[in-house]
Design a protein around this motif. Structure first.
Motif, PDB file in Angstrom:
ATOM      1  N   SER A 498       0.831  -1.211   0.000  1.00  0.00           N
ATOM      2  CA  SER A 498       0.000   0.000   0.000  1.00  0.00           C
ATOM      3  C   SER A 498       0.861   1.256   0.000  1.00  0.00           C
ATOM      4  CB  SER A 498      -0.926  -0.001   1.214  1.00  0.00           C
ATOM      5  OG  SER A 498      -1.763  -1.133   1.205  1.00  0.00           O
ATOM      6  N   MET A 499       1.930   1.267   0.798  1.00  0.00           N
ATOM      7  CA  MET A 499       2.813   2.437   0.881  1.00  0.00           C
ATOM      8  C   MET A 499       3.526   2.690  -0.437  1.00  0.00           C
ATOM      9  SD  MET A 499       4.376   1.722   4.688  1.00  0.00           S
ATOM     10  CE  MET A 499       5.476   3.127   4.726  1.00  0.00           C
ATOM     11  N   LEU A 500       3.881   1.619  -1.152  1.00  0.00           N
ATOM     12  CA  LEU A 500       4.571   1.766  -2.437  1.00  0.00           C
ATOM     13  C   LEU A 500       3.605   2.040  -3.582  1.00  0.00           C
ATOM     14  CD1 LEU A 500       7.172  -1.154  -2.208  1.00  0.00           C
ATOM     15  CD2 LEU A 500       7.575   1.285  -1.849  1.00  0.00           C
ATOM     16  N   SER A 501       2.292   2.047  -3.301  1.00  0.00           N
ATOM     17  CA  SER A 501       1.261   2.192  -4.346  1.00  0.00           C
ATOM     18  C   SER A 501       1.426   1.129  -5.431  1.00  0.00           C
ATOM     19  CB  SER A 501       1.312   3.605  -4.972  1.00  0.00           C
ATOM     20  OG  SER A 501       1.070   4.585  -4.008  1.00  0.00           O
ATOM     21  N   ALA A 502       1.862  -0.060  -5.022  1.00  0.00           N
ATOM     22  CA  ALA A 502       2.027  -1.164  -5.963  1.00  0.00           C
ATOM     23  C   ALA A 502       0.657  -1.712  -6.355  1.00  0.00           C
ATOM     24  CB  ALA A 502       2.883  -2.272  -5.342  1.00  0.00           C
ATOM     25  N   THR A 503       0.569  -2.236  -7.568  1.00  0.00           N
ATOM     26  CA  THR A 503      -0.681  -2.780  -8.075  1.00  0.00           C
ATOM     27  C   THR A 503      -0.753  -4.276  -7.784  1.00  0.00           C
ATOM     28  OG1 THR A 503      -0.721  -1.143  -9.857  1.00  0.00           O
ATOM     29  CG2 THR A 503      -2.115  -3.082 -10.122  1.00  0.00           C
ATOM     30  N   LEU A 504      -1.844  -4.694  -7.161  1.00  0.00           N
ATOM     31  CA  LEU A 504      -2.043  -6.114  -6.851  1.00  0.00           C
ATOM     32  C   LEU A 504      -2.791  -6.771  -8.003  1.00  0.00           C
ATOM     33  CD1 LEU A 504      -1.778  -8.414  -4.771  1.00  0.00           C
ATOM     34  CD2 LEU A 504      -4.047  -7.768  -3.932  1.00  0.00           C
ATOM     35  N   THR A 505      -2.209  -7.809  -8.570  1.00  0.00           N
ATOM     36  CA  THR A 505      -2.831  -8.568  -9.655  1.00  0.00           C
ATOM     37  C   THR A 505      -3.064 -10.008  -9.192  1.00  0.00           C
ATOM     38  OG1 THR A 505      -0.669  -9.185 -10.560  1.00  0.00           O
ATOM     39  CG2 THR A 505      -1.666  -7.146 -11.381  1.00  0.00           C
ATOM     40  N   LEU A 506      -3.721 -10.785 -10.034  1.00  0.00           N
ATOM     41  CA  LEU A 506      -3.957 -12.186  -9.688  1.00  0.00           C
ATOM     42  C   LEU A 506      -2.634 -12.943  -9.509  1.00  0.00           C
ATOM     43  CD1 LEU A 506      -6.440 -13.888  -9.138  1.00  0.00           C
ATOM     44  CD2 LEU A 506      -6.384 -14.650 -11.514  1.00  0.00           C
ATOM     45  N   PRO A 507      -1.629 -12.769 -10.389  1.00  0.00           N
ATOM     46  CA  PRO A 507      -0.328 -13.378 -10.110  1.00  0.00           C
ATOM     47  C   PRO A 507       0.304 -12.846  -8.826  1.00  0.00           C
ATOM     48  CG  PRO A 507      -0.473 -12.779 -12.423  1.00  0.00           C
ATOM     49  CD  PRO A 507      -1.654 -12.174 -11.741  1.00  0.00           C
ATOM     50  N   GLY A 508      -0.025 -11.597  -8.469  1.00  0.00           N
ATOM     51  CA  GLY A 508       0.480 -11.049  -7.209  1.00  0.00           C
ATOM     52  C   GLY A 508      -0.072 -11.806  -6.012  1.00  0.00           C
ATOM     53  N   ILE A 509      -1.337 -12.225  -6.111  1.00  0.00           N
ATOM     54  CA  ILE A 509      -1.911 -13.036  -5.033  1.00  0.00           C
ATOM     55  C   ILE A 509      -1.171 -14.364  -4.943  1.00  0.00           C
ATOM     56  CG2 ILE A 509      -3.992 -14.265  -4.302  1.00  0.00           C
ATOM     57  CD1 ILE A 509      -5.653 -12.008  -5.430  1.00  0.00           C
ATOM     58  N   ALA A 510      -0.789 -14.934  -6.101  1.00  0.00           N
ATOM     59  CA  ALA A 510       0.015 -16.161  -6.092  1.00  0.00           C
ATOM     60  C   ALA A 510       1.344 -15.911  -5.379  1.00  0.00           C
ATOM     61  CB  ALA A 510       0.255 -16.633  -7.517  1.00  0.00           C
ATOM     62  N   GLY A 511       1.895 -14.705  -5.566  1.00  0.00           N
ATOM     63  CA  GLY A 511       3.126 -14.349  -4.864  1.00  0.00           C
ATOM     64  C   GLY A 511       2.936 -14.302  -3.357  1.00  0.00           C
ATOM     65  N   ILE A 512       1.740 -13.857  -2.909  1.00  0.00           N
ATOM     66  CA  ILE A 512       1.452 -13.821  -1.473  1.00  0.00           C
ATOM     67  C   ILE A 512       1.394 -15.245  -0.912  1.00  0.00           C
ATOM     68  CG2 ILE A 512      -0.296 -13.216   0.248  1.00  0.00           C
ATOM     69  CD1 ILE A 512      -1.003 -10.801  -1.422  1.00  0.00           C
ATOM     70  N   VAL A 513       0.723 -16.150  -1.659  1.00  0.00           N
ATOM     71  CA  VAL A 513       0.651 -17.548  -1.223  1.00  0.00           C
ATOM     72  C   VAL A 513       2.057 -18.137  -1.115  1.00  0.00           C
ATOM     73  CG1 VAL A 513      -0.202 -19.854  -1.793  1.00  0.00           C
ATOM     74  CG2 VAL A 513      -1.634 -17.846  -2.240  1.00  0.00           C
TER      75      VAL A 513
END
Length: 617
Positions: A498-513
């Motif tokens: 959130s602080m970096l204003s980064a964009t969360l995408t579906l592959p980004g959710i895979a990165g969280i997992v």
């Protein structure tokens, strides 16, 4: 003393977690479905009377809304769900007409006190929020042709200034310049002079009857430079136009040799977006032709706002709109509208060079727009439709040159403040260096984005819960402490994104997992090292200390190599790959902090300083 952090270190960890909690908090506030209304021009303001009519229409259609905000000549209406938003957008667009832009958006609901410290929710990508995707192709052939037209004007000017008589200087069917002379001596002198001024030219001579030709073409390297410049300039212009749409985290990037990808998350009106970003217009500055000028060197154009009125212009182009660095609508000392223009260095040199000998003559601003029309033709007995490009040119200004112009000058003789404002806006926004055509267009609905969010959230929740359960059953108290650290790790990951204003995408959710798994892997290494120390007969406090210190190198090596891979993915990848790389990179950093610092702090608070004879884990 073993396994005890000093007070300042515990307070520092607590401060980091407090800040992370504040900046992750906005993600707990879901965005509202909203419709924004604004005027297409300055004269079309959104006022209370207009909004009363709009609200009455919504009420008549049975469409409810949450709130209405009117500010700075624009309105924002918030709705309870996406269905009401879609219906309201269609109804309002039909009522207000083409003078107003009715756009759908997602409005934040973050409390003011969080916004005051710069906290905001993560931006969702196209696959999560929905929106439009365009693939555009830059006409690089036309870019080279336009540059050759400018070169043709430069060549004519150079020949005239050096009193080298020529018959014609025109482009041939292969895009080359052909200068025609009456004798070989003048042609050779022209070649010598032009070779000195234009190092990028390749010269060739030929003779046909009594005509002596000097053929001028560009080197392959120069052509590539022109094509690259056209794509890069279009990239910049398209970004400027997209910014006018007010889209959060748009994606405008080059793809391949001459294509550009535009993704607009949250935008559902593809037609409106297409009108704004796809206007393939440019400007040309030319002198009005003298009354006795030959028809061969002049062209006649109509005025944009008065097609029945025309003016005759010289074929030579002084500069194009790509040379304009800035433009503002102002008023002269008599209160009449004008446009103040600032050119780049090359544009200023060309303008000064031409206007030095054109005082009291009139200069025209020509609006050049590249369009396509559908043409039907019969091929093998079947009717086939294809898009054919064509060009429209209209005059938007014709003003008298009062003095020698340089990098800064004014366009006067405008009819109204509205005309000056529109001209300044057009010049300031930037023109495309070459025409662009839409190759692919896709619209991703908000329902699909909501489904992706739901599926992605479920995957994180299921993976997270299974990991928590495993750690709790296998490592007991240590597993509980690791689970707390893992939860705080997710909070820090969301906060940093959130602080970096980064964009969360579906592959980004895979990165969280993947980050959840990596964070647990670090804790498993530490806990297994502690078990080994206990089995070898080491004291409990010594085993805990050795477990954390000896596992550090292994954890660092594993995470650094993964971080390097993530950085390479970010540098080389595009779109979804970048989203995955960003989330993975941030997750690696937060997971290391959680495993090595937070888990250690929790273990120290639980077991540090105590005399333990046995440790169950």
């Amino acid at each position: 003393m073993l396994n005890r952090y000093p007070l300042w270190k515990n307070l520092l960890i607590l401060l980091v977690l407090l800040i992370a909690g504040l900046y992750a908090a906005p993600n707990l506030y879901p965005e509202d479905y909203a419709v924004q209304i604004s005027g297409t021009r300055e004269i079309h303001q959104v006022d209370e009377a207009l909004m009363e009519q709009a609200m009455a229409r919504l009420e008549a259609e049975g469409i409810g809304y949450k709130s209405l905000t009117l500010e700075n000549g624009a309105a924002e209406i918030r709705f309870n769900n996406g269905d009401e938003q879609l219906l309201a957008r269609a109804v309002l667009a039909s009522q207000l007409g083409n003078n107003y832009v009715v756009a759908m958006n997602l409005a934040p609901t973050t409390p003011d006190w969080l916004s005051a410290i710069g906290a905001g929710p993560m931006t969702l990508g196209l696959d999560l929020r929905g929106g439009v995707h365009f693939l555009m192709e830059v006409d690089t052939v036309q870019a080279v042709s336009q540059r050759m037209e400018v070169y043709a004007s430069d060549v004519r000017t150079t020949l005239r200034e050096n009193r080298l008589r020529y018959r014609t200087v025109d482009l041939d069917d292969r895009g080359r310049l052909q200068a025609r002379f009456g004798d070989a001596e003048t042609r050779d002198q022209a070649q010598t002079r032009l070779r000195r001024d234009f190092s990028e030219f390749i010269f060739d001579t030929s003779v046909e009857g009594e005509a002596y030709f000097l053929t001028i073409s560009l080197s392959d390297e120069t052509v590539r430079e022109i094509e690259d410049y056209a794509v890069q300039q279009n990239l910049t212009t398209l970004r400027n136009r997209v910014n006018e749409l007010g889209v959060a985290e748009p994606l405008v990037q080059r793809q391949g040799r001459n294509r550009i990808v535009v993704q607009l998350p949250g935008v559902q009106d593809a037609a409106a977006a297409k009108r704004v970003i796809g206007q393939t217009a440019n400007l040309e500055f030319r002198l009005e032709a003298a009354p006795d000028a030959s028809r061969a060197v002049t062209e006649v154009y109509p005025f944009r706002n008065d097609p029945g009125r025309t003016a005759t212009l010289e074929r030579d182009i002084i500069i194009t709109g790509s040379s304009v660095a800035n433009a503002n609508a102002t008023f002269d000392e008599n209160g009449l509208p004008q446009v103040s223009i600032t050119l780049d260095s090359r544009g200023g040199q060309m303008m000064s060079r031409v206007t030095r000998n054109a005082i009291q003559r009139r200069m025209a601003v020509l609006f050049v727009e590249h369009k396509t029309r559908t043409v039907s033709e019969r091929v093998d007995g079947e009717i086939v439709e294809r898009r054919v490009p064509y060009v429209e040119k209209h005059l938007i200004s014709l003003a008298t040159i009062q003095t020698v112009l340089g990098n800064q000058f004014r366009i006067t003789g405008l009819d109204s403040p509205r005309e000056s404002s529109e001209l300044a806006l057009l010049l300031r926004a930037g023109a495309l260096a070459a025409p662009v055509y839409f190759v692919e267009e896709r619209t991703i609905g908000p329902s699909l984005g909501a489904e992706n969010i739901e599926m992605g959230t479920k995957s994180v929740q299921i993976g997270f819960m299974l990991v928590l359960l495993f750690m709790l059953l296998y490592y007991r108290v240590f597993g509980l402490l690791a689970n707390i650290a893992l939860t705080l790790n997710l909070m820090m990951l969301v906060a940093v994104m959130s602080m970096l204003s980064a964009t969360l995408t579906l592959p980004g959710i895979a990165g969280i997992v993947l980050t959840v798994g990596m964070a647990v892997d670090a804790n498993v290494l530490i806990f297994e090292r502690i078990k080994e120390e206990l089995r070898s007969g080491a004291p409990v406090q010594s085993a805990i200390n050795s477990g954390f210190s000896r596992a550090f190198v292994t954890i660092l090596d594993a995470n650094v190599t993964t971080l390097i891979a993530a950085i390479i993915l970010f540098a080389m990848g595009t779109g979804p790959v970048k989203g995955f790389a960003v989330t993975l990179s941030v997750g690696i950093v937060t997971s290391m902090f959680a495993a090595l610092v937070i888990t250690r702090a929790l273990v120290n608070l639980t077991y540090g300083g105590r005399k333990l004879q046995k440790l169950r884990m």
